[in-house]
Design a protein around this motif. Structure first.
Motif, PDB file in Angstrom:
ATOM      1  N   ILE A 176       2.461   7.063   0.878  1.00 39.38           N
ATOM      2  CA  ILE A 176       2.839   7.921   1.694  1.00 39.38           C
ATOM      3  C   ILE A 176       2.502   9.554   1.109  1.00 39.38           C
ATOM      4  CG2 ILE A 176       4.617   9.425   2.741  1.00 39.38           C
ATOM      5  CD1 ILE A 176       5.868   6.899   3.124  1.00 39.38           C
ATOM      6  N   VAL A 177       2.597   9.512  -0.268  1.00 34.85           N
ATOM      7  CA  VAL A 177       2.590  10.979  -0.849  1.00 34.85           C
ATOM      8  C   VAL A 177       0.879  11.087  -1.305  1.00 34.85           C
ATOM      9  CG1 VAL A 177       2.351  12.184  -3.058  1.00 34.85           C
ATOM     10  CG2 VAL A 177       4.508  11.130  -2.127  1.00 34.85           C
ATOM     11  N   CYS A 178       0.240  10.059  -1.510  1.00 39.58           N
ATOM     12  CA  CYS A 178      -1.400  10.257  -1.676  1.00 39.58           C
ATOM     13  C   CYS A 178      -1.722  10.473  -0.302  1.00 39.58           C
ATOM     14  CB  CYS A 178      -2.035   9.074  -2.197  1.00 39.58           C
ATOM     15  SG  CYS A 178      -1.466   8.851  -3.887  1.00 39.58           S
ATOM     16  N   GLY A 179      -1.380   9.708   0.638  1.00 40.53           N
ATOM     17  CA  GLY A 179      -1.969   9.840   1.965  1.00 40.53           C
ATOM     18  C   GLY A 179      -1.656  11.188   2.426  1.00 40.53           C
ATOM     19  N   VAL A 180      -0.512  11.771   2.609  1.00 39.80           N
ATOM     20  CA  VAL A 180      -0.339  13.352   2.858  1.00 39.80           C
ATOM     21  C   VAL A 180      -1.239  14.148   2.298  1.00 39.80           C
ATOM     22  CG1 VAL A 180       1.562  14.806   3.038  1.00 39.80           C
ATOM     23  CG2 VAL A 180       1.879  12.772   3.704  1.00 39.80           C
ATOM     24  N   LEU A 181      -1.137  14.165   0.808  1.00 37.69           N
ATOM     25  CA  LEU A 181      -1.949  14.997   0.366  1.00 37.69           C
ATOM     26  C   LEU A 181      -3.414  14.837   0.578  1.00 37.69           C
ATOM     27  CD1 LEU A 181      -0.211  14.911  -3.418  1.00 37.69           C
ATOM     28  CD2 LEU A 181      -0.226  16.805  -1.739  1.00 37.69           C
ATOM     29  N   GLY A 182      -3.901  13.807   0.681  1.00 36.80           N
ATOM     30  CA  GLY A 182      -5.139  13.535   1.055  1.00 36.80           C
ATOM     31  C   GLY A 182      -5.706  13.969   2.278  1.00 36.80           C
ATOM     32  N   VAL A 183      -5.111  13.538   3.333  1.00 35.28           N
ATOM     33  CA  VAL A 183      -5.221  14.212   4.577  1.00 35.28           C
ATOM     34  C   VAL A 183      -5.265  15.625   4.844  1.00 35.28           C
ATOM     35  CG1 VAL A 183      -4.298  14.194   6.997  1.00 35.28           C
ATOM     36  CG2 VAL A 183      -4.689  12.188   5.716  1.00 35.28           C
ATOM     37  N   GLY A 184      -4.216  16.339   3.858  1.00 38.61           N
ATOM     38  CA  GLY A 184      -4.073  17.722   3.935  1.00 38.61           C
ATOM     39  C   GLY A 184      -5.163  18.231   3.339  1.00 38.61           C
ATOM     40  N   LEU A 185      -5.674  17.980   2.308  1.00 35.30           N
ATOM     41  CA  LEU A 185      -6.723  18.396   1.387  1.00 35.30           C
ATOM     42  C   LEU A 185      -8.304  18.436   2.329  1.00 35.30           C
ATOM     43  CD1 LEU A 185      -6.258  17.326  -2.190  1.00 35.30           C
ATOM     44  CD2 LEU A 185      -6.049  19.715  -1.498  1.00 35.30           C
ATOM     45  N   VAL A 186      -8.313  17.231   2.755  1.00 35.51           N
ATOM     46  CA  VAL A 186      -9.530  16.855   3.889  1.00 35.51           C
ATOM     47  C   VAL A 186      -9.628  17.896   4.822  1.00 35.51           C
ATOM     48  CG1 VAL A 186     -10.781  15.417   5.272  1.00 35.51           C
ATOM     49  CG2 VAL A 186      -9.912  14.565   3.025  1.00 35.51           C
ATOM     50  N   ALA A 187      -8.657  18.111   5.545  1.00 33.83           N
ATOM     51  CA  ALA A 187      -8.235  18.944   6.642  1.00 33.83           C
ATOM     52  C   ALA A 187      -8.527  20.457   6.292  1.00 33.83           C
ATOM     53  CB  ALA A 187      -7.033  18.811   7.285  1.00 33.83           C
ATOM     54  N   TRP A 188      -7.792  20.920   5.270  1.00 30.98           N
ATOM     55  CA  TRP A 188      -8.218  22.225   4.662  1.00 30.98           C
ATOM     56  C   TRP A 188      -9.564  22.576   4.312  1.00 30.98           C
ATOM     57  CZ3 TRP A 188      -6.978  23.680  -1.033  1.00 30.98           C
ATOM     58  CH2 TRP A 188      -7.332  25.265  -1.170  1.00 30.98           C
ATOM     59  N   TRP A 204     -10.502  12.707  -0.737  1.00 33.26           N
ATOM     60  CA  TRP A 204     -11.002  11.467  -0.483  1.00 33.26           C
ATOM     61  C   TRP A 204     -10.139  10.529  -1.647  1.00 33.26           C
ATOM     62  CZ3 TRP A 204     -13.531   7.592  -2.753  1.00 33.26           C
ATOM     63  CH2 TRP A 204     -14.198   6.610  -2.174  1.00 33.26           C
ATOM     64  N   LEU A 205     -10.333  11.021  -2.945  1.00 29.37           N
ATOM     65  CA  LEU A 205     -10.086  10.075  -3.799  1.00 29.37           C
ATOM     66  C   LEU A 205      -8.603   9.941  -3.711  1.00 29.37           C
ATOM     67  CD1 LEU A 205     -11.714  11.726  -7.033  1.00 29.37           C
ATOM     68  CD2 LEU A 205     -12.334   9.537  -5.916  1.00 29.37           C
ATOM     69  N   LEU A 206      -7.790  10.775  -3.091  1.00 31.00           N
ATOM     70  CA  LEU A 206      -6.482  10.416  -2.866  1.00 31.00           C
ATOM     71  C   LEU A 206      -6.036   9.416  -1.844  1.00 31.00           C
ATOM     72  CD1 LEU A 206      -4.809  14.154  -3.547  1.00 31.00           C
ATOM     73  CD2 LEU A 206      -4.509  12.129  -4.930  1.00 31.00           C
ATOM     74  N   LEU A 207      -6.880   9.480  -0.867  1.00 26.58           N
ATOM     75  CA  LEU A 207      -6.702   8.617   0.300  1.00 26.58           C
ATOM     76  C   LEU A 207      -7.112   7.028  -0.338  1.00 26.58           C
ATOM     77  CD1 LEU A 207      -8.579  10.471   2.914  1.00 26.58           C
ATOM     78  CD2 LEU A 207      -6.409  10.115   2.889  1.00 26.58           C
ATOM     79  N   PHE A 208      -7.549   6.888  -1.468  1.00 33.20           N
ATOM     80  CA  PHE A 208      -7.958   5.584  -1.998  1.00 33.20           C
ATOM     81  C   PHE A 208      -6.560   4.785  -2.252  1.00 33.20           C
ATOM     82  CE2 PHE A 208     -11.341   2.726  -3.226  1.00 33.20           C
ATOM     83  CZ  PHE A 208     -10.721   1.742  -3.899  1.00 33.20           C
ATOM     84  N   PRO A 209      -5.985   5.421  -2.989  1.00 31.66           N
ATOM     85  CA  PRO A 209      -4.361   4.856  -3.403  1.00 31.66           C
ATOM     86  C   PRO A 209      -3.516   4.822  -2.070  1.00 31.66           C
ATOM     87  CG  PRO A 209      -4.543   7.015  -4.450  1.00 31.66           C
ATOM     88  CD  PRO A 209      -6.088   6.585  -4.030  1.00 31.66           C
ATOM     89  N   ALA A 210      -3.802   5.763  -1.253  1.00 32.64           N
ATOM     90  CA  ALA A 210      -3.066   5.966   0.078  1.00 32.64           C
ATOM     91  C   ALA A 210      -3.092   4.492   0.969  1.00 32.64           C
ATOM     92  CB  ALA A 210      -3.511   7.011   0.763  1.00 32.64           C
ATOM     93  N   VAL A 264      -8.609  -0.134   5.392  1.00 29.26           N
ATOM     94  CA  VAL A 264      -7.650  -0.091   6.327  1.00 29.26           C
ATOM     95  C   VAL A 264      -7.526  -1.157   7.207  1.00 29.26           C
ATOM     96  CG1 VAL A 264      -6.673   1.134   8.387  1.00 29.26           C
ATOM     97  CG2 VAL A 264      -7.348   2.465   6.533  1.00 29.26           C
ATOM     98  N   VAL A 265      -8.839  -1.694   7.395  1.00 24.64           N
ATOM     99  CA  VAL A 265      -8.742  -3.035   8.502  1.00 24.64           C
ATOM    100  C   VAL A 265      -8.626  -4.353   7.717  1.00 24.64           C
ATOM    101  CG1 VAL A 265     -10.377  -4.353   9.684  1.00 24.64           C
ATOM    102  CG2 VAL A 265     -10.543  -1.707  10.009  1.00 24.64           C
ATOM    103  N   SER A 266      -9.013  -4.438   6.603  1.00 28.53           N
ATOM    104  CA  SER A 266      -8.916  -5.761   5.919  1.00 28.53           C
ATOM    105  C   SER A 266      -7.572  -5.649   5.217  1.00 28.53           C
ATOM    106  CB  SER A 266     -10.054  -5.854   4.855  1.00 28.53           C
ATOM    107  OG  SER A 266      -9.954  -4.669   3.546  1.00 28.53           O
ATOM    108  N   GLY A 267      -6.881  -4.803   4.518  1.00 28.95           N
ATOM    109  CA  GLY A 267      -5.791  -4.610   3.986  1.00 28.95           C
ATOM    110  C   GLY A 267      -5.839  -5.020   2.586  1.00 28.95           C
ATOM    111  N   GLU A 268      -7.196  -5.273   2.027  1.00 28.53           N
ATOM    112  CA  GLU A 268      -7.448  -5.928   0.694  1.00 28.53           C
ATOM    113  C   GLU A 268      -7.750  -4.714  -0.413  1.00 28.53           C
ATOM    114  OE1 GLU A 268      -7.031  -8.905   0.117  1.00 28.53           O
ATOM    115  OE2 GLU A 268      -6.204  -9.413   2.203  1.00 28.53           O
ATOM    116  N   LEU A 269      -7.500  -3.644  -0.294  1.00 31.00           N
ATOM    117  CA  LEU A 269      -7.895  -2.710  -1.222  1.00 31.00           C
ATOM    118  C   LEU A 269      -7.052  -2.685  -2.392  1.00 31.00           C
ATOM    119  CD1 LEU A 269     -10.965  -0.897  -1.357  1.00 31.00           C
ATOM    120  CD2 LEU A 269      -9.569   0.918  -0.292  1.00 31.00           C
ATOM    121  N   THR A 270      -7.391  -2.683  -3.473  1.00 24.39           N
ATOM    122  CA  THR A 270      -6.607  -2.534  -4.437  1.00 24.39           C
ATOM    123  C   THR A 270      -7.090  -1.359  -5.473  1.00 24.39           C
ATOM    124  OG1 THR A 270      -7.651  -4.134  -5.928  1.00 24.39           O
ATOM    125  CG2 THR A 270      -5.971  -4.864  -4.534  1.00 24.39           C
ATOM    126  N   ILE A 271      -6.006  -0.521  -6.065  1.00 25.17           N
ATOM    127  CA  ILE A 271      -6.455   0.630  -7.022  1.00 25.17           C
ATOM    128  C   ILE A 271      -6.558  -0.140  -8.310  1.00 25.17           C
ATOM    129  CG2 ILE A 271      -3.877   0.936  -7.834  1.00 25.17           C
ATOM    130  CD1 ILE A 271      -6.671   3.584  -6.692  1.00 25.17           C
TER     131      ILE A 271
END
Length: 238
Positions: A206-218, A189-195, A57-64
């Protein structure tokens, strides 16, 4: 679990034995040292679980592509990624790194800081503040020859220490329901990587972020709820 959280009747005996007078001035410093050690361990565990995502998030350099390209190199690499690596990551990240290991460390740091405050209060001056009991072989960690010591348990329980002890027990005497509850967090957590990856579409982010956060929160909601659900089988730490 409930016996540890609610309090042990034998603690009145422990409380009746005042600590040696020479230890009283040293108690705040001893608990401070112990608390800082456990806090450092928790910080390391937190970095293991969330460090790479925060960096992305901070670097903006992460690639799938860093993950997908090696996996697509051959059929065997793809199968290994899907059926071996990914399940292992889910198990290690969800139950172990995101739940058990944090609960093994931060509650002990928090209890140590509570005891620092108690050690400075006259009402606690003539009693022990904590004690060590022993768990059984189901306690999380490597196999041991003798019973596992569970230290820093409060002699005098309050609402705060009972709250902290629930997380303490969740880490040091993990349950099967806690393991199951945190598996979705590993997937999340795995879904947050492509997010947060920069080489995928905004829709995928957006889709991976919503699903990832939702699964972690659940997962965390399920695990936390299970901690306050009365257990059918109580084992008492002696």
């Amino acid at each position: 679990m409930e016996d540890i959280v609610a309090g042990n009747p034998d603690r009145t005996t422990r409380k009746s034995k005042p600590p040696p007078g020479w230890t009283l001035p040293l108690r705040p410093f001893g608990y401070l040292l112990v608390g800082l050690v456990w806090l450092a361990i928790w910080g390391f565990v937190f970095a293991l679980g969330w460090g790479i995502l925060i960096y992305g998030v901070v670097s903006g350099e992460l690639t799938i592509a860093e993950i997908t390209e090696p996996a697509m190199a051959s059929v065997s690499h793809f199968l290994a990624m899907v059926f071996i690596v990914a399940p292992l990551v889910v198990v290690l990240l969800g139950p172990v790194i995101l739940w058990w290991l944090p609960n093994v460390s931060w509650p002990l740091a928090a209890l140590s800081f509570v005891y620092i405050g108690r050690s400075l209060r006259p009402s606690y001056r003539h009693e022990k503040l904590s004690f060590t009991a022993f768990g059984d072989q189901t306690t999380f960690g490597p196999p041991t020859i003798s019973n596992v010591s569970l230290s820093l348990q409060p002699v005098r329980n309050t609402a705060l220490t009972r709250f902290l002890m629930r997380f303490y027990v969740a880490g040091w005497e993990p349950s099967g329901i806690g393991f199951l509850a945190m598996l979705p967090a590993g997937i999340g957590w795995l879904l947050l990587f492509p997010a947060i990856a920069k080489d995928v579409s905004a829709t995928t982010n957006i889709v991976c972020g919503v699903l990832g956060v939702g699964l972690v929160a659940w997962s965390f909601a399920w695990a936390l709820r299970s901690m306050w659900t009365p257990a059918k089988d109580h084992r008492r730490a002696e």
